[in-house]
Write a protein that holds these residues in place. Structure first.
Motif, short mmCIF file in Angstrom:
data_model
loop_
_atom_site.label_atom_id
_atom_site.label_comp_id
_atom_site.label_asym_id
_atom_site.label_seq_id
_atom_site.Cartn_x
_atom_site.Cartn_y
_atom_site.Cartn_z
N TRP A 1 68.64 -121.44 -64.65
CA TRP A 1 68.16 -121.70 -64.17
C TRP A 1 68.75 -122.19 -62.60
O TRP A 1 69.38 -121.92 -61.24
CB TRP A 1 66.36 -121.80 -63.68
N TYR A 2 69.09 -123.37 -63.15
CA TYR A 2 69.82 -124.69 -62.08
C TYR A 2 70.99 -124.24 -62.42
O TYR A 2 71.55 -124.43 -60.67
CB TYR A 2 69.32 -125.90 -63.20
N HIS B 1 72.95 -121.57 -59.71
CA HIS B 1 72.98 -121.75 -58.15
C HIS B 1 73.97 -122.57 -57.84
O HIS B 1 74.51 -123.17 -57.10
CB HIS B 1 71.32 -122.47 -57.90
#
Length: 469
Positions: free
Chosen positions: A339-340, A343
Motif C-alpha cells: 500500500w505504501y 504511491h
C-alpha cells in the motif's frame, strides 16, 4: 527428548488442498514423492510472469539499451543466476531440508540468523513487487480503487500460500501451460512492434547500461536461489542430481530469458511508470483484457513462492509459529508495504530493490557454492545442520567482508558509492566483486581445517524429528 510429532505407521494421505503439516524440520523418507520434472514446471511458471516482463522492460525503457544488447544482457544475467537455482535445488532431495537450514553448515546456527532475516525481507519485498503488479492490473480491468484491488490480491495470495507445498506445485503446473499460451500471443505483438533502438539515451553510456541490466536481471533470479531447496526437498533422495539441476535451472533460464527479452522489446515503445500499460496499450482492447487477467494469475504464481519461503525463513530464525500463521504474518506485512510503495516511483523502487537484494545474495550464494561443491570434504551432514553447538561458521564473516567491498560500487537512490559516482560503468560490477570476494574469503578461512568428508544424511521416519529436538 520429546516424542516424535509424526504418527506411527504410514503417513496420512495428502492432497493439493491438504494444509502442509511440516515446518522447518526435515522431510522423512516415507513422505517423499514426485519427480524432478515437477521443478521445471514450478520454476518455469514462477518466471513466466509480469515481474519478469517488467524487469526486462527496464533495460530499454529506463536504462536506454538498444534491443539486441538488452536481450544479450538479459540472457547473460539470467543464465548466471539460473545456474545457482539449479545447483542449490540438488541439495533438497539429498537432505530433505530447507535452503536456509543447509546454510547453517557454513554459517552456523546463530551466524545463519542474518541470512534468515534477509530471506524474510526478500520474500516480503518480492511480495510487494508482485502484489503491486497484480493490483495495477486488477484496478485497470475491474475498475476498482487501489486499496480494494490490493485487498483482493492479498486474500488470494495468502489462501494459496497457507495451504502449502503441494498446492504451490499444482498451481504452478497449471499456470505454466496457460501462461505459455498467453505470452506467445503477447510475443507476436511485442516483438512485432518492437524498435531496434531504445527510446532514450543509455544510462551513463552503453557499457554501464549493459552491465546494469546484467546485474539487475541476475539479482531478480538470485532472489529465487535463496529458496531453491524448499521446493525440491520433498523429492526422493534417489532423484538424480543432474536431472534436478536441469529441471530447476532450465525452467528458470528458459522462462526468464524469453519473458525478459519480450519485456525489452515492449520497452522500446513505452515506459514502465504504469506497468499494466505495457500490455494493455499493445493489444486490441478485448484481447488485452484477457491477457491482463492471465497476467494477474501470473503474479499469484510468483507471490505464493515468496510468501511460503519467507514464512519458512521466519521459522528457521526461531519464531515459534505454525507454518500457516507465519505465512499470514509475512503476507500481512507485505500487503501493508505494498500500500505504501504503490504511491511511489515503481521503476526506481524496483531497481533499488533488485540491486539491494543482489548485494547480499551474491556473496551468500558464493559461500554455499564453496562449502558444498568446491570444498566437498567440508560437506555438512544433517546432524551438523541441527546441532545447537554449531553456532558460528566462517560464512558470515566472508559475506560481511564482501558487503564492505561492495559499498563503493553501490548506486542507490539513497546512496552512491565513490566508485559508482566516479565510474558509473563499474557500479554494477559490485555484485560480481562481492561474489568473488566472499567465495575466496570463505575458501581461505576454511583451508586450514582438516574436517573429514561427511555425506548428506537423508532423514528416516524415526530420526527426522530427533534431528530438530
Amino acid at each position: 527428548m520429546r516424542a516424535s510429532r509424526f504418527p506411527a505407521g504410514p503417513p496420512p494421505a495428502e492432497t493439493a488442498l491438504s494444509i502442509e503439516r511440516l515446518g522447518a524440520e526435515p522431510v522423512p523418507v516415507d513422505r517423499r514423492h514426485g519427480r524432478p520434472w515437477s521443478l521445471f514446471t514450478l520454476w518455469f511458471g514462477a518466471n513466466v510472469q509480469f515481474a519478469t516482463l517488467s524487469v526486462g522492460a527496464l533495460s530499454t525503457a529506463v536504462f536506454g539499451l538498444d534491443l539486441v544488447p538488452a536481450v544479450c544482457a538479459i540472457a547473460l544475467g539470467t543464465l548466471l543466476s539460473s545456474a545457482l537455482v539449479g545447483l542449490f535445488s540438488t541439495r533438497g532431495p539429498l537432505t530433505g531440508v530447507l535452503q536456509l537450514i543447509q546454510a547453517r553448515g557454513p554459517f552456523g546456527r546463530l551466524g545463519n540468523l542474518p541470512s534468515a532475516a534477509f530471506t524474510v525481507v526478500n520474500g516480503v519485498g518480492w511480495c510487494v513487487v508482485d502484489t503491486l503488479l497484480g493490483t495495477f492490473i486488477l484496478r485497470e480491468v475491474a475498475g476498482v480503487g487501489f486499496t480494494t484491488a490490493l485487498v483482493i490480491m492479498a486474500v488470494a495470495q495468502l489462501s494459496l500460500a497457507m495451504v502449502g507445498y503441494r498446492m504451490i506445485h499444482y498451481v504452478e503446473r497449471g499456470l505454466a501451460v496457460l501462461l505459455v499460451i498467453v505470452f506467445v500471443v503477447v510475443s507476436v505483438y511485442g516483438f512485432g512492434q518492437a524498435h531496434a533502438e531504445a527510446p532514450s539515451e543509455p544510462y551513463a553510456g552503453s557499457v554501464a547500461a549493459f552491465l546494469l541490466v546484467v546485474a539487475v536481471t541476475a539479482a531478480r533470479v538470485l532472489g529465487w536461489s535463496a529458496y531453491a531447496s524448499d521446493y525440491s526437498r520433498y523429492l526422493p533422495a534417489t532423484s538424480p542430481p543432474r536431472r534436478v539441476f536441469l529441471a530447476a535451472g532450465g525452467g528458470t533460464a528458459l522462462a526468464g530469458g524469453w519473458i525478459g527479452a519480450l519485456g525489452a522489446a515492449i520497452g522500446t515503445a513505452g515506459a514502465v511508470d504504469n506497468p499494466s500499460s505495457l500490455v494493455s496499450d499493445l493489444l486490441p482492447e478485448a484481447l488485452g483484457t484477457v491477457v491482463l487477467l492471465s497476467l494477474l494469475l501470473s503474479t499469484l504464481a510468483s507471490t505464493v513462492i515468496d510468501l511460503y519461503s519467507g514464512a519458512m525463513a521466519a521459522l528457521v530464525a526461531g519464531f515459534p509459529l505454525p507454518r500457516w500463521v507465519s505465512v499470514l504474518v509475512v503476507g500481512s506485512l507485505g500487503t501493508a508495504l505494498s500500500w505504501y510503495a504503490g504511491h511511489g516511483d515503481f521503476a526506481r523502487q524496483l531497481q533499488d530493490f533488485l540491486l539491494m537484494t543482489g548485494y547480499w545474495l551474491a556473496p551468500w550464494g558464493a559461500v554455499l557454492i564453496v562449502a558444498y561443491w568446491v570444498r566437498e570434504r567440508h560437506s555438512y551432514g544433517l546432524t551438523k545442520l541441527f546441532d545447537a553447538r554449531h553456532r558460528f561458521g566462517w560464512g558470515l564473516p566472508s559475506v560481511l567482508l564482501a558487503l564492505v567491498v561492495e559499498i563503493p560500487f553501490m548506486n542507490q537512490s539513497l546512496y552512491t558509492g565513490p566508485i559508482a559516482a566516479a565510474h558509473p560503468a563499474a557500479g554494477p560490477l559490485g555484485l560480481f566483486v562481492g561474489f568473488a570476494v566472499s567465495g575466496l574469503s570463505y575458501a581461505a578461512l576454511t583451508a586450514w581445517r582438516a574436517t573429514p568428508a561427511t555425506a548428506p544424511e537423508a532423514p528416516t521416519p524415526n530420526t527426522a524429528t530427533a534431528a530438530v529436538e
